[in-house]
Motif scaffolding. Structure first.
Motif, PDB file in Angstrom:
ATOM      1  N   ARG A  68      11.901   2.638  -7.158  1.00  0.00           N
ATOM      2  CA  ARG A  68      12.465   3.582  -6.196  1.00  0.00           C
ATOM      3  C   ARG A  68      11.142   4.282  -5.953  1.00  0.00           C
ATOM      4  O   ARG A  68      10.940   4.412  -4.464  1.00  0.00           O
ATOM      5  CB  ARG A  68      13.501   4.246  -6.545  1.00  0.00           C
ATOM      6  N   ILE A  69      10.503   4.432  -6.826  1.00  0.00           N
ATOM      7  CA  ILE A  69       9.052   5.464  -6.399  1.00  0.00           C
ATOM      8  C   ILE A  69       8.115   4.657  -5.642  1.00  0.00           C
ATOM      9  O   ILE A  69       7.682   5.109  -4.764  1.00  0.00           O
ATOM     10  CB  ILE A  69       8.714   5.961  -7.830  1.00  0.00           C
ATOM     11  N   ARG A  70       8.047   3.315  -5.786  1.00  0.00           N
ATOM     12  CA  ARG A  70       7.219   2.332  -5.155  1.00  0.00           C
ATOM     13  C   ARG A  70       7.659   2.196  -3.619  1.00  0.00           C
ATOM     14  O   ARG A  70       6.947   2.430  -2.715  1.00  0.00           O
ATOM     15  CB  ARG A  70       7.100   1.062  -5.851  1.00  0.00           C
ATOM     16  N   ARG A  71       9.024   2.234  -3.659  1.00  0.00           N
ATOM     17  CA  ARG A  71       9.530   2.074  -2.230  1.00  0.00           C
ATOM     18  C   ARG A  71       9.277   3.521  -1.527  1.00  0.00           C
ATOM     19  O   ARG A  71       8.820   3.289  -0.140  1.00  0.00           O
ATOM     20  CB  ARG A  71      11.069   1.883  -2.141  1.00  0.00           C
ATOM     21  N   HIS A  72       9.391   4.437  -2.118  1.00  0.00           N
ATOM     22  CA  HIS A  72       9.207   5.898  -1.547  1.00  0.00           C
ATOM     23  C   HIS A  72       7.717   6.015  -1.114  1.00  0.00           C
ATOM     24  O   HIS A  72       7.451   6.354  -0.272  1.00  0.00           O
ATOM     25  CB  HIS A  72       9.554   7.130  -2.426  1.00  0.00           C
ATOM     26  N   ARG A  73       6.838   5.465  -1.967  1.00  0.00           N
ATOM     27  CA  ARG A  73       5.276   5.472  -1.695  1.00  0.00           C
ATOM     28  C   ARG A  73       4.910   4.784  -0.326  1.00  0.00           C
ATOM     29  O   ARG A  73       4.253   5.195   0.496  1.00  0.00           O
ATOM     30  CB  ARG A  73       4.412   5.139  -2.791  1.00  0.00           C
ATOM     31  N   ARG A  74       5.574   3.520  -0.077  1.00  0.00           N
ATOM     32  CA  ARG A  74       5.432   2.865   1.003  1.00  0.00           C
ATOM     33  C   ARG A  74       5.966   3.496   2.072  1.00  0.00           C
ATOM     34  O   ARG A  74       5.231   3.481   3.197  1.00  0.00           O
ATOM     35  CB  ARG A  74       6.180   1.220   0.870  1.00  0.00           C
ATOM     36  N   ILE A  75       7.115   4.215   2.043  1.00  0.00           N
ATOM     37  CA  ILE A  75       7.935   4.805   3.269  1.00  0.00           C
ATOM     38  C   ILE A  75       6.848   5.921   3.717  1.00  0.00           C
ATOM     39  O   ILE A  75       6.680   6.189   4.581  1.00  0.00           O
ATOM     40  CB  ILE A  75       9.226   5.116   2.674  1.00  0.00           C
ATOM     41  N   ARG A  76       6.527   6.831   2.599  1.00  0.00           N
ATOM     42  CA  ARG A  76       5.340   7.993   2.773  1.00  0.00           C
ATOM     43  C   ARG A  76       4.333   7.620   3.499  1.00  0.00           C
ATOM     44  O   ARG A  76       3.648   8.372   4.037  1.00  0.00           O
ATOM     45  CB  ARG A  76       5.408   8.903   1.685  1.00  0.00           C
ATOM     46  N   ALA A  77       3.719   6.489   3.473  1.00  0.00           N
ATOM     47  CA  ALA A  77       2.424   5.978   3.710  1.00  0.00           C
ATOM     48  C   ALA A  77       2.624   5.940   5.353  1.00  0.00           C
ATOM     49  O   ALA A  77       1.771   6.159   6.124  1.00  0.00           O
ATOM     50  CB  ALA A  77       1.821   4.736   3.363  1.00  0.00           C
TER      51      ALA A  77
END
Length: 116
Positions: A11-20
């Motif tokens: 989830r943290i990886r997905r969130h980082r991708r989204i926030r980029a």
């Protein structure tokens, strides 16, 4: 050989991708959602200033299920945002899958007048 990540790490990886890709400004702030096992929290954030404009939690709401509390939180969130003069937001689901409480919150906010 691949390393198996925990659900939280995924989830943290997905969130980082989204926030980029997703960022809010004063005209179109970011609606950020966090979901724990018990509660849902949403914030309206202006990333250029680093300021939280509106924040809502489902703690203390009367819905019997988590999904109903998410729906109530979405309605109250939209009312607060519209009272501040904000009609359009950027949706940041925080790496969570768009089902259940996240979906109920988003649909209730849209029905109450927010567009994203």
């Amino acid at each position: 050989m691949t390393i198996k990540l925990s659900k939280t790490e995924q989830r943290i990886r997905r969130h980082r991708r989204i926030r980029a890709k997703v960022s809010g400004n004063s005209l179109r702030p970011r609606l950020s959602i966090f979901k724990s096992n018990k509660h849902l929290t949403a914030q309206l954030i202006d990333d250029t200033k680093g300021v939280t404009i509106v924040a809502v939690s489902d703690k203390g709401l009367r819905g019997k299920t988590k999904t109903l509390r998410g729906k109530e939180a979405g309605e109250s969130f939209a009312k607060l945002a519209l009272a501040k003069g904000i009609h359009v937001v950027v949706f940041d689901r925080g790496g969570f899958i768009y089902t259940g409480r996240i979906r109920a919150f988003a649909e209730a906010a849209r029905a109450a007048g927010l567009s994203f």
